[in-house]
Design a protein around this motif. Structure first.
Motif, PDB file in Angstrom:
ATOM      1  N   LEU A  86       0.826  -1.204   0.000  1.00 24.45           N
ATOM      2  CA  LEU A  86       0.000   0.000   0.000  1.00 24.45           C
ATOM      3  C   LEU A  86       0.861   1.256   0.000  1.00 24.45           C
ATOM      4  O   LEU A  86       0.505   2.267  -0.608  1.00 24.45           O
ATOM      5  N   THR A  87       2.001   1.200   0.700  1.00 25.23           N
ATOM      6  CA  THR A  87       2.895   2.357   0.700  1.00 25.23           C
ATOM      7  C   THR A  87       3.477   2.607  -0.697  1.00 25.23           C
ATOM      8  O   THR A  87       3.619   3.757  -1.133  1.00 25.23           O
ATOM      9  N   GLU A  88       3.786   1.541  -1.412  1.00 31.16           N
ATOM     10  CA  GLU A  88       4.316   1.703  -2.763  1.00 31.16           C
ATOM     11  C   GLU A  88       3.291   2.356  -3.681  1.00 31.16           C
ATOM     12  O   GLU A  88       3.612   3.270  -4.456  1.00 31.16           O
ATOM     13  N   VAL A  89       2.041   1.899  -3.594  1.00 30.54           N
ATOM     14  CA  VAL A  89       0.994   2.491  -4.426  1.00 30.54           C
ATOM     15  C   VAL A  89       0.800   3.957  -4.073  1.00 30.54           C
ATOM     16  O   VAL A  89       0.621   4.819  -4.945  1.00 30.54           O
ATOM     17  N   SER A  90       0.835   4.273  -2.773  1.00 36.62           N
ATOM     18  CA  SER A  90       0.666   5.664  -2.357  1.00 36.62           C
ATOM     19  C   SER A  90       1.798   6.539  -2.878  1.00 36.62           C
ATOM     20  O   SER A  90       1.582   7.674  -3.319  1.00 36.62           O
ATOM     21  N   THR A  91       3.028   6.018  -2.863  1.00 35.69           N
ATOM     22  CA  THR A  91       4.163   6.790  -3.376  1.00 35.69           C
ATOM     23  C   THR A  91       4.041   7.030  -4.875  1.00 35.69           C
ATOM     24  O   THR A  91       4.287   8.145  -5.366  1.00 35.69           O
ATOM     25  N   LEU A  92       3.661   5.982  -5.628  1.00 29.32           N
ATOM     26  CA  LEU A  92       3.479   6.143  -7.068  1.00 29.32           C
ATOM     27  C   LEU A  92       2.358   7.119  -7.387  1.00 29.32           C
ATOM     28  O   LEU A  92       2.408   7.856  -8.377  1.00 29.32           O
ATOM     29  N   ASP A  94       1.595   9.748  -5.574  1.00 34.43           N
ATOM     30  CA  ASP A  94       2.136  11.093  -5.378  1.00 34.43           C
ATOM     31  C   ASP A  94       3.018  11.502  -6.557  1.00 34.43           C
ATOM     32  O   ASP A  94       2.988  12.662  -6.998  1.00 34.43           O
ATOM     33  N   LEU A  95       3.832  10.554  -7.061  1.00 31.61           N
ATOM     34  CA  LEU A  95       4.666  10.863  -8.221  1.00 31.61           C
ATOM     35  C   LEU A  95       3.829  11.202  -9.443  1.00 31.61           C
ATOM     36  O   LEU A  95       4.150  12.118 -10.219  1.00 31.61           O
ATOM     37  N   PHE A  96       2.739  10.464  -9.613  1.00 33.54           N
ATOM     38  CA  PHE A  96       1.830  10.749 -10.726  1.00 33.54           C
ATOM     39  C   PHE A  96       1.189  12.127 -10.569  1.00 33.54           C
ATOM     40  O   PHE A  96       1.003  12.869 -11.532  1.00 33.54           O
ATOM     41  N   GLY A  97       0.867  12.497  -9.330  1.00 35.79           N
ATOM     42  CA  GLY A  97       0.298  13.818  -9.096  1.00 35.79           C
ATOM     43  C   GLY A  97       1.287  14.933  -9.414  1.00 35.79           C
ATOM     44  O   GLY A  97       0.927  15.956 -10.000  1.00 35.79           O
ATOM     45  N   LEU A  98       2.550  14.732  -9.038  1.00 37.00           N
ATOM     46  CA  LEU A  98       3.564  15.735  -9.357  1.00 37.00           C
ATOM     47  C   LEU A  98       3.755  15.870 -10.868  1.00 37.00           C
ATOM     48  O   LEU A  98       3.890  16.982 -11.401  1.00 37.00           O
ATOM     49  N   ALA A  99       3.781  14.727 -11.572  1.00 43.79           N
ATOM     50  CA  ALA A  99       3.919  14.774 -13.036  1.00 43.79           C
ATOM     51  C   ALA A  99       2.724  15.458 -13.685  1.00 43.79           C
ATOM     52  O   ALA A  99       2.863  16.205 -14.653  1.00 43.79           O
TER      53      ALA A  99
END
Length: 625
Positions: A86-92, A94-99
């Motif tokens: 779940l932490t990995e999905v949450s991090t990805l 956030d990265l998608f949101g920044l992009a």
């Protein structure tokens, strides 16, 4: 929260194990109520968890010494799933949101590029920045979606493995396990293990498939990511009945200042919806039924269009990112405004309507090439007959449309005078009845008229014409009025009653019974019904002008009955006017028309049968009778 609650309720506390197993059973049953965005294959998991819930209830009294085994076989996998996957999905995410934010900033720069004074160097840099931002956003989105696809398998396995360890721990720990867990339970656990293994195989196959898809998508030409890359020859779909995508919405921040906001828009039925980023659902922006849409120039921005409400008020202004998107949005909103989405096959209806509108605005060099005369048409020059004999018809060259109606002639889509205004003019400034009722002496000639016939019609439009020498001018006016209504999305029509008497044509409001327009029958110089659509009818009126000249106007209607009947009634009224000078001829004509109870002459349900149904021949049949 679900995974935290699950681990808390399964904590290996000896003095609270009974309560913990009861809560665990409830949590297993509550799994099907969890709102996962991806729920592929959850039916088998839910049914399996239901069975496990029953087993847990039966073993409630025996769970007192399982602290270590539960910590190793049940709690640990859940914690790993929660802390790792779940932490990995949450991090990805956030990265998608920044992009996505970087892409929005680059698109904002691109949208602000002027169309009048373009700086090629700045434009090239901005386009490269947009392409790079899109590529980065695309890559981050692919990684995020792959993680989500993998999560839908891992979260199913994360429930299966703890329960298998929990069940095996019960069997190994208790001496009474052999009595409670029979061979059927062993086979069930074996099938669950096989199911978990098959899920893992599917996960690996899906991951490999997604890796191949990523390579294919990343190997395409970078021009695909360039906005408006096909500006020269865009492939535009004009038959859309739904549309979705990002648009820039103009917002007024002051009297002369505006801001533009990039939002996600989509159509739902007859509504235009908008969903801001992070919102759970979209909200209503504009009701599209009977609205109109057109391209506009706005603040030196390209690809802008405006939606106008049915009452004519300016609505919202939006900006698309390319010419293709701009035209497709306009076509989609135009189709939705016609309420095509309510039909059984909206796609086919949209295709048919667009083809019809395209044909309607195609220039026609000769409307009447078939050389077929209209059945109800009447030319006053041919209506003069000698010795009650039929005058043979002659073939006349059909004039060009420009000779019939001047190009660019405006079309009026409503009746000329409102009911109250017309009533004031005829009453000489007398007080208007507040209930909309006319007085008996408003049109006293109606009582003395030898002919009265009422028709229910809907006014389509009127326009000035150049000639009244041929019925082709009415057909050309019908074509232009219907084409203009289709192009400008004008579907509302004014329903009125058309009263045909031996002296006048009157348009009467059906609700207030107030006369909206009145034409002397002698001023009607041409009338005809459509050759194919029998319910379309029109007539030409010659009216004097204040300058001393005369003007010609044609009026087009849609009737509930056949237009031939209206033409027949007008023709009969004009014949009555002609024969009133000769009492004997008038008597012969009136003998062929039935009377009502109050002594008025009325028409038959249909014109007399003849060879081609022309009014001139109908009159000859009446005269011979």
């Amino acid at each position: 929260m679900y995974w935290t609650d699950l681990t808390c309720f399964a904590l290996p506390l000896q003095n609270e194990m009974c309560l913990a197993t009861q809560q665990l059973s409830k949590q297993l049953l509550a799994y099907e109520k969890q709102n996962f965005a991806l729920g592929k294959g959850d039916e088998e998991v839910i049914s399996t968890l239901h069975y496990f819930s029953k087993v847990v209830d039966e073993l409630n009294v025996l769970h007192t010494e399982l602290a270590k085994q539960l910590a190793d076989t049940m709690v640990l996998p859940i914690i790993q799933f929660r802390e790792k996957d779940l932490t990995e999905v949450s991090t990805l995410k956030d990265l998608f949101g920044l992009a996505s934010n970087e892409h929005d900033l680059s698109m904002a720069k691109y949208s602000k590029l002027p169309k009048k004074k373009e700086n090629e160097k700045v434009k090239t840099e901005v386009v490269k920045e947009v392409a790079a931002a899109r590529r980065k956003q695309h890559l981050s989105s692919l990684q995020y979606y792959c993680a989500l696809n993998a999560l839908q398998y891992r979260k199913r396995v994360a429930m299966m493995e703890p329960m298998i360890g929990f069940a095996h721990g019960q069997i190994n720990f208790f001496k009474r396990g052999a009595e409670m867990f029979n061979q059927s339970m062993d086979s069930f656990l074996s099938s669950v293990a096989d199911m978990v293994q098959s899920i893992q195989v599917e996960q690996e196959a899906e991951a490999e498939k997604m890796r191949v898809s990523q390579q294919e998508l990343l190997s395409v030409d970078e021009s695909v990511y360039t906005p408006d890359f096909d500006v020269s020859t865009p492939q535009i779909n004009r038959n859309l009945i739904q549309k979705a995508g990002y648009l820039n919405l103009r917002n007024k921040t002051g009297l002369v200042t505006t801001t533009w906001e990039r939002l996600y828009f989509f159509t739902q039925g007859g509504n235009l919806m908008c969903q801001p980023r992070g919102a759970v659902a979209g909200g209503l922006i504009q009701d599209l039924d009977n609205c109109s849409v057109m391209a506009v120039d706005c603040e030196d921005r390209r690809y802008c269009f405006q939606i106008t409400t049915p009452n004519g008020k300016s609505g919202i202004i939006l900006q698309a990112e390319s010419r293709k998107e701009n035209e497709e949005w306009i076509c989609a909103i135009n189709n939705i405004s016609r309420q095509i989405y309510l039909t059984d096959n909206p796609e086919a209806v949209a295709i048919k309507l667009n083809q019809t509108a395209l044909q309607a605005v195609t220039p026609i060099t000769s409307y009447g090439k078939k050389q077929e005369s209209s059945r109800p048409s009447q030319n006053l020059k041919n209506s003069e007959m000698e010795n009650d004999k039929i005058v043979p018809k002659t073939t006349v060259n059909v004039p060009e449309p420009e000779q019939l109606i001047a190009p660019g002639t405006p079309i009026q889509f409503d009746i000329v005078l409102p009911a109250t205004e017309f009533l004031d003019q005829n009453r000489g400034g007398r007080r208007v009845n507040p209930f909309g009722e006319t007085e008996d002496d408003t049109f006293p000639e109606a009582e003395d008229s030898l002919l009265q016939q009422m028709f229910i019609v809907r006014f389509l439009g009127s326009m000035a014409v150049n000639t009244d020498s041929t019925a082709e001018v009415i057909y050309e006016a019908m074509r232009q009025v219907l084409a203009a209504r289709a192009i400008h999305n004008i579907f509302r029509m004014t329903e009125t009653h058309l009263m045909v008497t031996s002296q006048t044509l009157r348009l009467i409001d059906p609700q207030t019974q107030v006369t909206r327009a009145n034409f002397e029958l002698t001023s009607v110089t041409q009338f005809a019904a459509h050759q194919e659509n029998k319910r379309l009818v029109g007539f030409v009126v010659r009216m004097p002008e204040s300058t001393g000249g005369e003007s010609l106007s044609t009026y087009i209607f849609e009737s509930n009955s056949e237009g031939e009947k209206i033409c027949y009634a007008i023709n009969l009224g004009k014949e009555i006017i002609e024969v009133q000078k000769d009492p004997e001829a008038l008597a012969r004509l009136m003998l062929s028309i039935p009377l009502t109870n109050d002594g008025k002459y009325v028409l038959l349900n249909h014109p007399p049968d003849d060879t081609d149904g022309s009014p001139s021949e109908n009159r000859g049949a009446e005269s011979e009778a």
